[in-house]
Design an enzyme around this catalytic site. Sequence first.
Site, PDB file in Angstrom:
ATOM      1  N   ASP A  80       0.858  -1.081  -0.027  1.00  0.00           N
ATOM      2  CA  ASP A  80       0.054   0.091   0.228  1.00  0.00           C
ATOM      3  C   ASP A  80       0.739   1.158  -0.088  1.00  0.00           C
ATOM      4  O   ASP A  80       0.720   2.342   0.753  1.00  0.00           O
ATOM      5  CB  ASP A  80      -0.867   0.099   1.120  1.00  0.00           C
ATOM      6  CG  ASP A  80      -1.883  -1.381   1.407  1.00  0.00           C
ATOM      7  OD1 ASP A  80      -2.261  -1.898   0.368  1.00  0.00           O
ATOM      8  OD2 ASP A  80      -2.044  -1.702   2.291  1.00  0.00           O
ATOM      9  N   GLU A 131     -11.255   0.825  -3.489  1.00  0.00           N
ATOM     10  CA  GLU A 131     -10.475   1.246  -2.349  1.00  0.00           C
ATOM     11  C   GLU A 131      -9.417   2.246  -2.701  1.00  0.00           C
ATOM     12  O   GLU A 131      -9.432   2.480  -3.910  1.00  0.00           O
ATOM     13  CB  GLU A 131      -9.691  -0.071  -1.841  1.00  0.00           C
ATOM     14  CG  GLU A 131     -10.577  -1.108  -1.370  1.00  0.00           C
ATOM     15  CD  GLU A 131     -10.039  -2.462  -0.940  1.00  0.00           C
ATOM     16  OE1 GLU A 131     -10.456  -3.026  -0.255  1.00  0.00           O
ATOM     17  OE2 GLU A 131      -8.781  -2.537  -1.729  1.00  0.00           O
TER      18      GLU A 131
END
Length: 506
Positions: free
Chosen positions: A14, A175
């Site tokens: 991420d 997301e």
Amino acid sequence: MKVTNPIIRGFYPDPSVCKANGKYYMVCSSFEYFPGVPLFESEDLINWKQIGHCLTRKTQVDLHEIDSSGGVFAPTIRYNNGRFYMVTTNDTYHKNFYVYTDNIYGEWSEPVFVEQDGIDPSLFFEDGKTYFMSNGSDPADNNGCIFQCEIDAATGKKLTESKPVWKGSGGRYLESPHLYHFGDWYYIMAAEGGTEYGHMVTYARAKSPYGPFEQYPANPVLTNRNLGGHQSTIQGIGHGDLVQDDQGNTFMFCLGFRQTGMWQPFHHLGREVFIVPVHWNEDGWFTAGVDGIVCKEMELDIDAKPCNYDGKYNASLDKMDAGSLRWCHLREYKEENYKFADGCLSLRGVKAGLSDISAPTFAGIRQSEFNTVLNVNVNSDAEEAGITFYLCEKHHYDLAVCNNNGKKSVILRLCIGDATQIIKEEEFAQGSEEASFRVVSTNEDYSFYAKCGDEEVFMGKAGTKYLSSEVAGGFTGTVMAMYAVNKNDNGDKWAVFSGLNWEQGI
């Protein structure tokens, strides 16, 4: 120059990047590991050095007894008016918050919470306003969407109602939203498809931060989802962030993973950091990567030093003391149970073990390459002490010295889901106090060896795929750790580790 992906290897998922004061800064997810949110610095976007963590105190993040792959999700780093902000989610408690600092090399603030649901929060600053966005579900139709509001950056207080601004391109698990302003357009970029083999980066644009957003006609802009292992072992590409260099070139940083082989759809090193170029079209849309995919090797027009990974991820107690930023601990770090001296690490075990959802005495280093050789010596009075290749509390391989009613032995234990078995036990030779361990890993196997007398003994072999997300689930990667356990005794019993040398990428 020629760049080899991934540029940060191993369990650093991420990624989010910002530019400030002529340098670049990156943060990554840390989940149940402490300290939280590794922080990196670079001068050229290619060579990255870890300079700290954003969450270094228990008052900033509560990881007490959280499940594996819970905790700290998907951080975003941004810079505004001399201040750095890192915004993230403690998903276990469903709370979005940010911390900030005016000194990137110093401590970060206590958390500032924002009352907006969802995960993967991001910040956007413009004209004195602070926009806060995260994912969620639109109550009107229960479909996934990106919510956005404006907040007071000093207090986290919402100044406007949270509104859905984009519903993505139709993929599942919308997301990782980020908002940018380039030229005449505002761009919203997100991840869809889930952080597995269908992962992808999509985006849309509008004339206002609130839309209406028109999606890129050729979405996804970046994905490896249509490439089988025979075409590329790089998979799971998604969760991107954009940054521009001083020359106006745009680059996307994203996560991906390396599966273990052409016909082996498993990954156990975790999700890693990749870079691709972004190219702008005359109509204001952009493309990314090489025809929308991520390659292992590519030519990038970046003024950087030649990329050389030799020795970069090797680990040695001669070079890693208590201050090394590479150490990670499960949920908590109790300093009184760790001692560094003369190239040795001493660990005092507690009742918590590796299969407990708790905080064992655990000094971990992320595995960054498939092919590695680990050597370490263990001299232990603890009930159990050794090394583990650890993915989660139900999936780990342990090579340990055990003390049981005066008998000292070495065991190899494999924990795979609900099945736990001691594969082999070897008693210490008469008069021996120290064991020497060696572990050799390849793409597909770990081979374990122990010497607790004159002869080295082969203890057994175990497949890497049982430490993979495809088998075990979750979002983390394999961590090698030295550990100690005293489950039945609170006494002052220690294990001393010496001679640690872990060569990665051999």
